[in-house]
Design a protein around this motif. Structure first.
Motif, PDB file in Angstrom:
ATOM      1  N   LYS A 242     -10.649 -45.772   4.590  1.00  0.00           N
ATOM      2  CA  LYS A 242     -10.925 -45.019   5.819  1.00  0.00           C
ATOM      3  C   LYS A 242     -12.179 -44.158   5.683  1.00  0.00           C
ATOM      4  N   HIS A 243     -12.495 -43.758   4.452  1.00  0.00           N
ATOM      5  CA  HIS A 243     -13.636 -42.878   4.188  1.00  0.00           C
ATOM      6  C   HIS A 243     -14.505 -43.519   3.104  1.00  0.00           C
ATOM      7  N   PRO A 244     -15.375 -44.447   3.486  1.00  0.00           N
ATOM      8  CA  PRO A 244     -16.145 -45.214   2.493  1.00  0.00           C
ATOM      9  C   PRO A 244     -17.041 -44.371   1.588  1.00  0.00           C
ATOM     10  N   GLY A 245     -17.369 -43.158   1.980  1.00  0.00           N
ATOM     11  CA  GLY A 245     -18.210 -42.301   1.147  1.00  0.00           C
ATOM     12  C   GLY A 245     -17.478 -41.713  -0.048  1.00  0.00           C
ATOM     13  N   TRP A 246     -16.164 -41.822  -0.066  1.00  0.00           N
ATOM     14  CA  TRP A 246     -15.365 -41.254  -1.149  1.00  0.00           C
ATOM     15  C   TRP A 246     -14.781 -42.375  -1.997  1.00  0.00           C
ATOM     16  N   PRO A 247     -15.080 -42.408  -3.280  1.00  0.00           N
ATOM     17  CA  PRO A 247     -14.472 -43.422  -4.144  1.00  0.00           C
ATOM     18  C   PRO A 247     -12.979 -43.158  -4.346  1.00  0.00           C
ATOM     19  N   ALA A 248     -12.215 -44.222  -4.498  1.00  0.00           N
ATOM     20  CA  ALA A 248     -10.759 -44.109  -4.637  1.00  0.00           C
ATOM     21  C   ALA A 248     -10.363 -43.266  -5.843  1.00  0.00           C
ATOM     22  N   ASP A 249     -11.111 -43.354  -6.948  1.00  0.00           N
ATOM     23  CA  ASP A 249     -10.731 -42.578  -8.136  1.00  0.00           C
ATOM     24  C   ASP A 249     -10.896 -41.073  -7.911  1.00  0.00           C
ATOM     25  N   GLU A 250     -11.905 -40.670  -7.119  1.00  0.00           N
ATOM     26  CA  GLU A 250     -12.058 -39.249  -6.797  1.00  0.00           C
ATOM     27  C   GLU A 250     -10.953 -38.772  -5.863  1.00  0.00           C
ATOM     28  N   ILE A 251     -10.575 -39.610  -4.908  1.00  0.00           N
ATOM     29  CA  ILE A 251      -9.484 -39.250  -3.994  1.00  0.00           C
ATOM     30  C   ILE A 251      -8.187 -39.107  -4.772  1.00  0.00           C
ATOM     31  N   LYS A 252      -7.934 -40.025  -5.714  1.00  0.00           N
ATOM     32  CA  LYS A 252      -6.726 -39.944  -6.547  1.00  0.00           C
ATOM     33  C   LYS A 252      -6.707 -38.633  -7.329  1.00  0.00           C
ATOM     34  N   THR A 253      -7.848 -38.248  -7.885  1.00  0.00           N
ATOM     35  CA  THR A 253      -7.934 -36.992  -8.631  1.00  0.00           C
ATOM     36  C   THR A 253      -7.639 -35.797  -7.724  1.00  0.00           C
ATOM     37  N   LEU A 254      -8.175 -35.818  -6.497  1.00  0.00           N
ATOM     38  CA  LEU A 254      -7.916 -34.723  -5.552  1.00  0.00           C
ATOM     39  C   LEU A 254      -6.435 -34.642  -5.186  1.00  0.00           C
ATOM     40  N   LEU A 255      -5.796 -35.791  -4.968  1.00  0.00           N
ATOM     41  CA  LEU A 255      -4.367 -35.795  -4.645  1.00  0.00           C
ATOM     42  C   LEU A 255      -3.547 -35.211  -5.794  1.00  0.00           C
ATOM     43  N   GLN A 256      -3.874 -35.615  -7.015  1.00  0.00           N
ATOM     44  CA  GLN A 256      -3.153 -35.094  -8.177  1.00  0.00           C
ATOM     45  C   GLN A 256      -3.413 -33.600  -8.363  1.00  0.00           C
ATOM     46  N   ASP A 257      -4.658 -33.183  -8.136  1.00  0.00           N
ATOM     47  CA  ASP A 257      -4.977 -31.752  -8.238  1.00  0.00           C
ATOM     48  C   ASP A 257      -4.233 -30.940  -7.177  1.00  0.00           C
ATOM     49  N   ALA A 258      -4.112 -31.491  -5.966  1.00  0.00           N
ATOM     50  CA  ALA A 258      -3.380 -30.792  -4.906  1.00  0.00           C
ATOM     51  C   ALA A 258      -1.933 -30.574  -5.321  1.00  0.00           C
ATOM     52  N   ASN A 259      -1.312 -31.581  -5.909  1.00  0.00           N
ATOM     53  CA  ASN A 259       0.073 -31.418  -6.367  1.00  0.00           C
ATOM     54  C   ASN A 259       0.187 -30.366  -7.462  1.00  0.00           C
TER      55      ASN A 259
END
Length: 142
Positions: free
Chosen positions: A41-58
């Motif tokens: 949905k957001h091609p400017g963001w790599p999946a590995d960075e999004i995964k890191t953000l999700l884990q950091d949010a938790n």
């Protein structure tokens, strides 16, 4: 169209016998799958960075709960602490932490309504023939 699948299962704890609906997931998704969908949905963001953000949010939510803060994500979820204990007197010692402290996660009403409005259900056949001794002669849904 994707559906949420369920299977009617006997509820042997009721008299007369009844059935309960069991959700049958197509699969189980985790951080990788969620991150891949968000990256699509957001091609400017790599999946590995999004995964890191999700884990950091938790991790941040865990830290905030540990410090006594309730976390409410509007139109999504609320995270809060609750206690499971019975004290005979107000000054009784507390039970061990693993028996006492609970974390409650509750979806918001708008989140639940959106899922209810968008979901399509599919009934699956029973896994095996139920025991006839404990069930009603006609299923409740007929």
């Amino acid at each position: 169209m994707a559906t949420a699948q369920y299977r009617p299962e006997p509820n042997y704890l009721t008299t007369p016998g009844s059935y309960q609906l069991r959700f049958v997931p197509h699969n189980v998704a985790g951080y990788d799958e969620l991150a891949a969908r968000l990256a699509a949905k957001h091609p400017g963001w790599p999946a590995d960075e999004i995964k890191t953000l999700l884990q950091d949010a938790n991790e941040e939510i865990k830290d905030m709960l540990t410090n006594g803060t309730q976390v409410t994500l509007e139109d999504a979820f609320s995270y809060r602490l609750s206690f499971h204990a019975r004290l005979d007197a107000p000054d009784d010692p507390l039970p061990p932490m693993d028996e006492l402290l609970r974390v409650k996660v509750s979806p918001s009403r708008p989140f639940v309504r959106a899922v209810q409005q968008n979901a399509h259900l599919e009934r699956l056949p029973p896994k095996k023939k139920p025991r006839s001794c404990c069930l009603p002669k006609t299923p409740p849904w007929s």
